[in-house]
Design a protein around this motif. Structure first.
Motif, PDB file in Angstrom:
ATOM      1  N   ARG A 177       0.836  -1.210   0.000  1.00 28.09           N
ATOM      2  CA  ARG A 177       0.000   0.000   0.000  1.00 28.09           C
ATOM      3  C   ARG A 177       0.866   1.253   0.000  1.00 28.09           C
ATOM      4  O   ARG A 177       0.610   2.215  -0.754  1.00 28.09           O
ATOM      5  CB  ARG A 177      -0.910   0.003   1.227  1.00 28.09           C
ATOM      6  N   ALA A 178       1.892   1.269   0.860  1.00 27.40           N
ATOM      7  CA  ALA A 178       2.765   2.436   0.952  1.00 27.40           C
ATOM      8  C   ALA A 178       3.513   2.677  -0.352  1.00 27.40           C
ATOM      9  O   ALA A 178       3.692   3.828  -0.781  1.00 27.40           O
ATOM     10  CB  ALA A 178       3.748   2.252   2.111  1.00 27.40           C
ATOM     11  N   ALA A 179       3.951   1.592  -1.015  1.00 31.42           N
ATOM     12  CA  ALA A 179       4.673   1.730  -2.271  1.00 31.42           C
ATOM     13  C   ALA A 179       3.773   2.299  -3.365  1.00 31.42           C
ATOM     14  O   ALA A 179       4.207   3.133  -4.165  1.00 31.42           O
ATOM     15  CB  ALA A 179       5.236   0.380  -2.700  1.00 31.42           C
ATOM     16  N   CYS A 180       2.525   1.845  -3.401  1.00 30.35           N
ATOM     17  CA  CYS A 180       1.581   2.390  -4.390  1.00 30.35           C
ATOM     18  C   CYS A 180       1.314   3.870  -4.121  1.00 30.35           C
ATOM     19  O   CYS A 180       1.246   4.680  -5.060  1.00 30.35           O
ATOM     20  CB  CYS A 180       0.278   1.606  -4.366  1.00 30.35           C
ATOM     21  N   ALA A 181       1.169   4.236  -2.853  1.00 29.62           N
ATOM     22  CA  ALA A 181       0.931   5.636  -2.517  1.00 29.62           C
ATOM     23  C   ALA A 181       2.110   6.505  -2.913  1.00 29.62           C
ATOM     24  O   ALA A 181       1.937   7.604  -3.463  1.00 29.62           O
ATOM     25  CB  ALA A 181       0.652   5.766  -1.022  1.00 29.62           C
ATOM     26  N   ALA A 182       3.327   6.016  -2.664  1.00 33.68           N
ATOM     27  CA  ALA A 182       4.516   6.787  -3.029  1.00 33.68           C
ATOM     28  C   ALA A 182       4.630   6.924  -4.544  1.00 33.68           C
ATOM     29  O   ALA A 182       4.953   8.004  -5.067  1.00 33.68           O
ATOM     30  CB  ALA A 182       5.758   6.115  -2.453  1.00 33.68           C
ATOM     31  N   ALA A 183       4.354   5.843  -5.274  1.00 33.08           N
ATOM     32  CA  ALA A 183       4.438   5.894  -6.733  1.00 33.08           C
ATOM     33  C   ALA A 183       3.419   6.854  -7.324  1.00 33.08           C
ATOM     34  O   ALA A 183       3.664   7.484  -8.355  1.00 33.08           O
ATOM     35  CB  ALA A 183       4.249   4.498  -7.317  1.00 33.08           C
ATOM     36  N   SER A 184       2.274   6.977  -6.669  1.00 36.50           N
ATOM     37  CA  SER A 184       1.206   7.832  -7.209  1.00 36.50           C
ATOM     38  C   SER A 184       1.593   9.301  -7.230  1.00 36.50           C
ATOM     39  O   SER A 184       0.958  10.105  -7.929  1.00 36.50           O
ATOM     40  CB  SER A 184      -0.077   7.651  -6.394  1.00 36.50           C
ATOM     41  N   THR A 185       2.616   9.676  -6.476  1.00 34.15           N
ATOM     42  CA  THR A 185       3.049  11.078  -6.466  1.00 34.15           C
ATOM     43  C   THR A 185       4.006  11.399  -7.606  1.00 34.15           C
ATOM     44  O   THR A 185       4.359  12.559  -7.801  1.00 34.15           O
ATOM     45  CB  THR A 185       3.739  11.407  -5.128  1.00 34.15           C
ATOM     46  N   GLU A 186       4.419  10.372  -8.354  1.00 36.05           N
ATOM     47  CA  GLU A 186       5.426  10.574  -9.392  1.00 36.05           C
ATOM     48  C   GLU A 186       4.846  11.024 -10.721  1.00 36.05           C
ATOM     49  O   GLU A 186       5.478  11.768 -11.464  1.00 36.05           O
ATOM     50  CB  GLU A 186       6.217   9.282  -9.611  1.00 36.05           C
ATOM     51  N   GLY A 187       3.654  10.535 -11.057  1.00 35.96           N
ATOM     52  CA  GLY A 187       3.078  10.836 -12.364  1.00 35.96           C
ATOM     53  C   GLY A 187       2.064  11.955 -12.288  1.00 35.96           C
ATOM     54  O   GLY A 187       1.500  12.229 -11.217  1.00 35.96           O
ATOM     55  N   PRO A 188       1.787  12.602 -13.399  1.00 38.47           N
ATOM     56  CA  PRO A 188       0.804  13.690 -13.401  1.00 38.47           C
ATOM     57  C   PRO A 188      -0.605  13.201 -13.144  1.00 38.47           C
ATOM     58  O   PRO A 188      -1.463  13.985 -12.712  1.00 38.47           O
ATOM     59  CB  PRO A 188       0.940  14.284 -14.810  1.00 38.47           C
ATOM     60  N   ASP A 189      -0.864  11.921 -13.381  1.00 39.37           N
ATOM     61  CA  ASP A 189      -2.198  11.368 -13.187  1.00 39.37           C
ATOM     62  C   ASP A 189      -2.192  10.225 -12.181  1.00 39.37           C
ATOM     63  O   ASP A 189      -2.883   9.220 -12.347  1.00 39.37           O
ATOM     64  CB  ASP A 189      -2.760  10.875 -14.523  1.00 39.37           C
ATOM     65  N   GLY A 190      -1.409  10.374 -11.144  1.00 41.14           N
ATOM     66  CA  GLY A 190      -1.354   9.333 -10.141  1.00 41.14           C
ATOM     67  C   GLY A 190      -0.704   8.072 -10.699  1.00 41.14           C
ATOM     68  O   GLY A 190       0.367   8.129 -11.307  1.00 41.14           O
ATOM     69  N   LEU A 191      -1.385   6.940 -10.525  1.00 42.03           N
ATOM     70  CA  LEU A 191      -0.825   5.668 -10.970  1.00 42.03           C
ATOM     71  C   LEU A 191      -1.134   5.359 -12.431  1.00 42.03           C
ATOM     72  O   LEU A 191      -0.638   4.355 -12.955  1.00 42.03           O
ATOM     73  CB  LEU A 191      -1.379   4.533 -10.098  1.00 42.03           C
ATOM     74  N   VAL A 192      -1.904   6.202 -13.081  1.00 46.08           N
ATOM     75  CA  VAL A 192      -2.326   5.928 -14.458  1.00 46.08           C
ATOM     76  C   VAL A 192      -1.112   5.785 -15.370  1.00 46.08           C
ATOM     77  O   VAL A 192      -0.276   6.693 -15.479  1.00 46.08           O
ATOM     78  CB  VAL A 192      -3.257   7.034 -14.989  1.00 46.08           C
ATOM     79  N   GLY A 193      -1.007   4.624 -16.000  1.00 46.92           N
ATOM     80  CA  GLY A 193       0.039   4.396 -16.976  1.00 46.92           C
ATOM     81  C   GLY A 193       1.414   4.105 -16.410  1.00 46.92           C
ATOM     82  O   GLY A 193       2.347   3.845 -17.180  1.00 46.92           O
ATOM     83  N   LEU A 194       1.572   4.108 -15.098  1.00 46.19           N
ATOM     84  CA  LEU A 194       2.889   3.841 -14.535  1.00 46.19           C
ATOM     85  C   LEU A 194       3.201   2.344 -14.593  1.00 46.19           C
ATOM     86  O   LEU A 194       2.310   1.505 -14.442  1.00 46.19           O
ATOM     87  CB  LEU A 194       2.952   4.309 -13.074  1.00 46.19           C
ATOM     88  N   PRO A 195       4.460   1.986 -14.777  1.00 42.90           N
ATOM     89  CA  PRO A 195       4.820   0.562 -14.789  1.00 42.90           C
ATOM     90  C   PRO A 195       4.749  -0.013 -13.383  1.00 42.90           C
ATOM     91  O   PRO A 195       4.874   0.707 -12.381  1.00 42.90           O
ATOM     92  CB  PRO A 195       6.259   0.580 -15.315  1.00 42.90           C
ATOM     93  N   LEU A 196       4.580  -1.308 -13.305  1.00 43.58           N
ATOM     94  CA  LEU A 196       4.529  -1.981 -12.010  1.00 43.58           C
ATOM     95  C   LEU A 196       5.783  -1.709 -11.189  1.00 43.58           C
ATOM     96  O   LEU A 196       5.724  -1.586  -9.957  1.00 43.58           O
ATOM     97  CB  LEU A 196       4.352  -3.483 -12.220  1.00 43.58           C
ATOM     98  N   ARG A 197       6.920  -1.579 -11.861  1.00 40.73           N
ATOM     99  CA  ARG A 197       8.186  -1.355 -11.171  1.00 40.73           C
ATOM    100  C   ARG A 197       8.162  -0.087 -10.323  1.00 40.73           C
ATOM    101  O   ARG A 197       8.890   0.016  -9.319  1.00 40.73           O
ATOM    102  CB  ARG A 197       9.324  -1.272 -12.184  1.00 40.73           C
ATOM    103  N   ALA A 198       7.344   0.888 -10.704  1.00 39.04           N
ATOM    104  CA  ALA A 198       7.305   2.148  -9.965  1.00 39.04           C
ATOM    105  C   ALA A 198       6.916   1.943  -8.509  1.00 39.04           C
ATOM    106  O   ALA A 198       7.355   2.694  -7.629  1.00 39.04           O
ATOM    107  CB  ALA A 198       6.325   3.118 -10.633  1.00 39.04           C
ATOM    108  N   ALA A 199       6.118   0.938  -8.239  1.00 38.26           N
ATOM    109  CA  ALA A 199       5.755   0.629  -6.855  1.00 38.26           C
ATOM    110  C   ALA A 199       6.497  -0.593  -6.342  1.00 38.26           C
ATOM    111  O   ALA A 199       7.152  -0.556  -5.298  1.00 38.26           O
ATOM    112  CB  ALA A 199       4.243   0.411  -6.731  1.00 38.26           C
ATOM    113  N   PHE A 200       6.433  -1.702  -7.087  1.00 41.25           N
ATOM    114  CA  PHE A 200       7.036  -2.946  -6.613  1.00 41.25           C
ATOM    115  C   PHE A 200       8.546  -2.821  -6.478  1.00 41.25           C
ATOM    116  O   PHE A 200       9.157  -3.501  -5.650  1.00 41.25           O
ATOM    117  CB  PHE A 200       6.676  -4.099  -7.545  1.00 41.25           C
ATOM    118  N   GLY A 201       9.143  -1.963  -7.298  1.00 37.52           N
ATOM    119  CA  GLY A 201      10.584  -1.770  -7.216  1.00 37.52           C
ATOM    120  C   GLY A 201      11.033  -1.116  -5.924  1.00 37.52           C
ATOM    121  O   GLY A 201      12.229  -1.106  -5.612  1.00 37.52           O
TER     122      GLY A 201
END
Length: 241
Positions: A177-201
């Motif tokens: 959950r924490a990894a997904c939340a952190a990844a959501s701050t990276e893209g302009p549209d949250g998690l939309v279109g981000l690769p799995l590695r952005a969180a799982f990595g």
């Protein structure tokens, strides 16, 4: 000890899963468009006379995991213990799908465990036991290695080419959950279109070898042909045995 067929309460961060351990739930992603497979959603593609999604859910049930979340657009689905949800917006990508699956499990604490699977695993019946009882190469063969859990956020299958199969793993819910939340701050549209590695990595994960290719998925028509041929061979072998 959680007996097979009962919902496990998970294991602590400094302990080894006991024999018969099960994750608290499974998340199965079934949200792809199937554009490379003629536009048929992957979950509905048939291998061995059964839709891929049904095959994965059958394997989840056979393993004794009693709770599952399907993320995507499955066909008519009426299964005990299975709920269906959708990533927002639809077709936002697999990472958004994982996050939607986690949102559908709000009652599970951060220390709980979830198995995350793609719907396009025609050999899910081999992948799931590998995740439950397989071990890193350094294990002594006694089951899930203690070192795989201590200090780790989970474990996942790695194929013989060294590729991490993010959608064939077991993960502690809190760190995921924490990894997904952190990844959501990276893209302009949250998690939309981000690769799995952005969180799982971001997670500290152990690896489970897959020397026999059980985690091979179905992305292309060629993959589908291979999967169907393998299913036919398996059927013939069962009939002849």
């Amino acid at each position: 000890m959680a007996a097979r067929g009962e919902v496990s309460t998970g294991v602590s961060a400094d302990s080894e899963p006991e024999p018969g351990w099960l994750p608290d739930a499974a998340i199965v992603l079934s949200g792809g468009r199937g554009s490379r497979l003629g536009g048929t959603p992957k979950g509905r593609v048939r291998v061995g006379d059964i839709p891929l999604l049904d095959g994965v859910l059958d394997a989840v049930s056979a393993a004794g995991i009693q709770r599952a979340v399907v993320v995507g657009h499955p066909p008519s689905l009426e299964r005990a213990g299975v709920v269906v949800t959708r990533e927002d917006p639809p077709f936002a990508g697999p990472l958004a799908g994982v996050a939607a699956g986690l949102l559908a499990l709000p009652d599970l604490p951060g220390k709980a465990w979830v198995m995350v699977l793609a719907c396009d695993l025609p050999r899910a019946g081999e992948v799931i036991p590998l995740l439950l009882t397989g071990s890193p190469a350094e294990d002594d063969g006694a089951g899930v290695a203690r070192e795989r859990v201590q200090g780790a956020d989970g474990w996942l299958v790695v194929d013989d080419a060294g590729r991490r199969q993010w959608l064939a793993g077991c993960y502690r819910i809190g760190p995921l959950r924490a990894a997904c939340a952190a990844a959501s701050t990276e893209g302009p549209d949250g998690l939309v279109g981000l690769p799995l590695r952005a969180a799982f990595g971001r997670l500290h994960l152990r690896e489970v070898p897959d020397p026999h290719g059980a985690s091979a998925d179905v992305d292309t028509p060629e993959d589908l042909m291979r999967a169907r041929a393998a299913a036919r061979r398996s059927h013939r072998e069962r009939m002849e045995s």
